[in-house]
Design an enzyme around this catalytic site. Structure first.
Site, PDB file in Angstrom:
ATOM      1  N   VAL A   1      -1.111   3.208 -10.190  1.00 46.12           N
ATOM      2  CA  VAL A   1      -1.707   3.226  -8.855  1.00 46.12           C
ATOM      3  C   VAL A   1      -3.017   3.995  -8.984  1.00 46.12           C
ATOM      4  O   VAL A   1      -3.014   5.180  -9.324  1.00 46.12           O
ATOM      5  CB  VAL A   1      -0.776   3.901  -7.824  1.00 46.12           C
ATOM      6  CG1 VAL A   1      -1.370   3.800  -6.431  1.00 46.12           C
ATOM      7  CG2 VAL A   1       0.621   3.279  -7.861  1.00 46.12           C
ATOM      8  N   ILE A   2      -4.111   3.299  -8.747  1.00 46.34           N
ATOM      9  CA  ILE A   2      -5.439   3.902  -8.896  1.00 46.34           C
ATOM     10  C   ILE A   2      -6.048   4.094  -7.516  1.00 46.34           C
ATOM     11  O   ILE A   2      -6.107   3.160  -6.717  1.00 46.34           O
ATOM     12  CB  ILE A   2      -6.344   3.020  -9.781  1.00 46.34           C
ATOM     13  CG1 ILE A   2      -5.693   2.839 -11.171  1.00 46.34           C
ATOM     14  CG2 ILE A   2      -7.734   3.630  -9.916  1.00 46.34           C
ATOM     15  CD1 ILE A   2      -6.392   1.845 -12.067  1.00 46.34           C
TER      16      ILE A   2
ATOM     17  N   HIS B   1      -4.334   4.044   1.301  1.00 48.40           N
ATOM     18  CA  HIS B   1      -3.260   3.209   0.762  1.00 48.40           C
ATOM     19  C   HIS B   1      -2.634   3.826  -0.488  1.00 48.40           C
ATOM     20  O   HIS B   1      -1.408   3.826  -0.659  1.00 48.40           O
ATOM     21  CB  HIS B   1      -3.827   1.815   0.452  1.00 48.40           C
ATOM     22  CG  HIS B   1      -2.811   0.839  -0.014  1.00 48.40           C
ATOM     23  ND1 HIS B   1      -2.702   0.463  -1.331  1.00 48.40           N
ATOM     24  CD2 HIS B   1      -1.850   0.161   0.659  1.00 48.40           C
ATOM     25  CE1 HIS B   1      -1.718  -0.410  -1.450  1.00 48.40           C
ATOM     26  NE2 HIS B   1      -1.184  -0.613  -0.259  1.00 48.40           N
TER      27      HIS B   1
ATOM     28  N   PHE C   1      10.001   8.207 -14.361  1.00 48.26           N
ATOM     29  CA  PHE C   1       8.836   7.960 -13.515  1.00 48.26           C
ATOM     30  C   PHE C   1       7.598   7.870 -14.402  1.00 48.26           C
ATOM     31  O   PHE C   1       6.929   8.855 -14.680  1.00 48.26           O
ATOM     32  CB  PHE C   1       8.678   9.076 -12.481  1.00 48.26           C
ATOM     33  CG  PHE C   1       7.590   8.803 -11.481  1.00 48.26           C
ATOM     34  CD1 PHE C   1       7.747   7.839 -10.509  1.00 48.26           C
ATOM     35  CD2 PHE C   1       6.405   9.512 -11.515  1.00 48.26           C
ATOM     36  CE1 PHE C   1       6.745   7.583  -9.579  1.00 48.26           C
ATOM     37  CE2 PHE C   1       5.392   9.269 -10.596  1.00 48.26           C
ATOM     38  CZ  PHE C   1       5.567   8.300  -9.627  1.00 48.26           C
TER      39      PHE C   1
ATOM     40  N   THR D   1      -9.396   3.949   0.490  1.00 45.23           N
ATOM     41  CA  THR D   1      -8.552   4.057   1.684  1.00 45.23           C
ATOM     42  C   THR D   1      -7.322   4.899   1.361  1.00 45.23           C
ATOM     43  O   THR D   1      -7.027   5.153   0.190  1.00 45.23           O
ATOM     44  CB  THR D   1      -8.093   2.661   2.165  1.00 45.23           C
ATOM     45  OG1 THR D   1      -7.187   2.123   1.185  1.00 45.23           O
ATOM     46  CG2 THR D   1      -9.285   1.724   2.372  1.00 45.23           C
TER      47      THR D   1
ATOM     48  N   ALA E   1       3.691  -1.147  -7.646  1.00 40.91           N
ATOM     49  CA  ALA E   1       4.453   0.098  -7.637  1.00 40.91           C
ATOM     50  C   ALA E   1       5.376   0.224  -6.433  1.00 40.91           C
ATOM     51  O   ALA E   1       6.467   0.784  -6.541  1.00 40.91           O
ATOM     52  CB  ALA E   1       3.496   1.288  -7.687  1.00 40.91           C
ATOM     53  N   PHE E   2       4.968  -0.297  -5.297  1.00 41.92           N
ATOM     54  CA  PHE E   2       5.783  -0.172  -4.087  1.00 41.92           C
ATOM     55  C   PHE E   2       7.123  -0.893  -4.243  1.00 41.92           C
ATOM     56  O   PHE E   2       8.129  -0.470  -3.673  1.00 41.92           O
ATOM     57  CB  PHE E   2       5.009  -0.716  -2.880  1.00 41.92           C
ATOM     58  CG  PHE E   2       5.630  -0.371  -1.565  1.00 41.92           C
ATOM     59  CD1 PHE E   2       5.518   0.907  -1.037  1.00 41.92           C
ATOM     60  CD2 PHE E   2       6.332  -1.320  -0.843  1.00 41.92           C
ATOM     61  CE1 PHE E   2       6.088   1.231   0.180  1.00 41.92           C
ATOM     62  CE2 PHE E   2       6.904  -1.013   0.377  1.00 41.92           C
ATOM     63  CZ  PHE E   2       6.784   0.269   0.889  1.00 41.92           C
ATOM     64  N   GLU E   3       7.153  -1.955  -5.033  1.00 44.12           N
ATOM     65  CA  GLU E   3       8.372  -2.741  -5.217  1.00 44.12           C
ATOM     66  C   GLU E   3       9.277  -2.217  -6.331  1.00 44.12           C
ATOM     67  O   GLU E   3      10.425  -2.641  -6.463  1.00 44.12           O
ATOM     68  CB  GLU E   3       8.009  -4.203  -5.505  1.00 44.12           C
ATOM     69  CG  GLU E   3       7.361  -4.919  -4.341  1.00 44.12           C
ATOM     70  CD  GLU E   3       5.881  -4.581  -4.137  1.00 44.12           C
ATOM     71  OE1 GLU E   3       5.399  -4.736  -3.001  1.00 44.12           O
ATOM     72  OE2 GLU E   3       5.206  -4.155  -5.115  1.00 44.12           O
TER      73      GLU E   3
END
Length: 156
Positions: A84-85, A91, A116, A89, A59-61
């Site tokens: 994103v699960i 993150h 999205f 942490t 997801a970050f990319e």
């Protein structure tokens, strides 16, 4: 009675080109989202030959790939899909937030509709529910929103 002009987008994908950006992380979920989005666009007149799927690590990319696709001028809309699960942490919070912000910037900077369809969930059960189970398929919803916005922007 006061007459007000209304602009609405028709859900007709005929003749439009779309890019789908899909994160490979949690791909057992993401693939369901991709399948839902592709099926939706085809059912609404789109041609599979007019769809391009770009796979990225996670997801970050997704925002960077979406930005490059939007800048290319080849696509009427971009549908971003991933999962994103939440883990143990922080993150999750950073990845989810930066992905959403990045995609909003891409859409506003490029004037290209960006959907999205990145799930941000607390557990696997919630992800499964949103990838074609109890809560529908968020890939379908993202594709629908992008298609509608493409048609709205054509009229503005």
């Amino acid at each position: 009675m006061l007459h007000v002009s209304t602009i609405e987008g028709q859900l007709d994908a005929k003749g439009l080109k779309f890019a789908l950006v899909a994160g490979r992380f949690n791909d057992f979920i993401t693939e369901r989202l991709v399948g839902g989005a592709v099926d939706y666009l085809v059912r609404h007149g789109g041609d599979r030959a007019d769809l391009t799927i770009v796979r990225v690590p996670g997801a970050f990319e997704i925002p960077l790939a979406a930005k490059k696709l939007a800048a290319s001028g080849k696509y009427h809309g971009i549908i971003c899909l991933g999962a994103v699960i939440r883990g143990s942490t922080p993150h999750f919070d950073f990845v989810a937030s930066e992905c959403a912000k990045g995609l909003a910037h891409v859409m506003l900077d490029a004037n290209v509709p960006v959907g999205f369809g990145v799930l941000t969930v607390d557990n696997l059960e919630q992800a499964i529910e949103r990838a074609g189970s109890k809560a529908g398929n968020k890939g379908v919803e993202a594709a629908s929103a992008v298609l509608e916005m493409v048609r709205v922007l054509e009229q503005i």
